[in-house]
Motif scaffolding. Structure first.
Motif: not given
Length: 214
Positions: A90-116
């Motif tokens: 999110l911070w990286a996109l904000e630094r770029s100034g390329a996006f002006k909408g809202g955000y949603h942070v997932l907290g990671g990705t789905l991963s069977a190996i990591d049990g997520r």
């Protein structure tokens, strides 16, 4: 022998990403040399952050207010929602100034190996936001918690171009198939200033598939 308090500090610093025991020891020694100029201000800043920084209950961003400043910003486009893996994205996109909408942070990705699985990520709240049409605060509103919200029209899946990232994007797309919301993904390909000879095969393949009229 290292004193107990120093050893404890080294062990804690060694848990940070990119730091191991050696780097942590060097960092502690540097802090001790700069006790007044660096160590004490750092300790004070960390204590203040621990007390004041919270996770936004709406999007998952870090801020001193809940909802966060981005969710409360009336200048953001409430029809656009960008889904990212971590707050750092999110911070990286904000630094770029390329996006002006809202955000949603997932907290990671789905991963069977990591049990997520889906329950370990902030996915339920994402689906809820889309179905309720809750994005950023509409223009002219001062309160994201009580203002009438505009319907979300597009969800941008700004996830990593990894197996886990694409698996997560596919899962989200399936969950939103009947929502009527337009889904889009970040383009992948040749970076600005990149030379073809230095790019990996996967990047070149993605760039060729995503080619556009000249």
């Amino acid at each position: 022998m290292i004193a107990g308090d120093l050893e404890r500090l080294i062990q804690l610093l060694a848990r940070l990403p990119g730091l191991g025991p050696r780097s942590a020891r060097r960092a502690v020694l540097h802090l001790m040399k700069k006790r007044e100029a660096l160590m004490l201000p750092l300790a004070d800043a960390m204590a203040r952050a621990a007390d004041s920084i919270a996770i936004c209950s709406n999007c998952g961003n870090l801020d001193t207010s809940d909802p966060c400043g981005i969710c409360r910003d009336p200048k953001r486009d409430p029809k656009l929602l960008c889904v990212v893996e971590e707050v750092a994205d999110l911070w990286a996109l904000e630094r770029s100034g390329a996006f002006k909408g809202g955000y949603h942070v997932l907290g990671g990705t789905l991963s069977a190996i990591d049990g997520r699985g889906p329950d370990q990520l902030n996915l339920a709240r994402l689906i809820e936001r889309v179905r309720q049409g809750q994005g950023a605060t509409p223009s002219g509103s001062d309160d994201a918690g009580t203002a009438e919200t505009a319907r979300i029209e597009e969800v941008v899946l700004a996830l990593s171009a990894t197996v886990d990232g694409q698996t997560t994007a596919h899962y989200i797309a399936e969950r939103m198939a009947d929502s009527g919301v337009r889904l889009s993904r970040l383009a992948h390909g040749v970076p600005v200033g990149g030379e073809l000879d230095y790019l990996d095969d996967g990047t070149l393949n993605a760039a060729m598939k995503a080619r556009r009229p000249a």
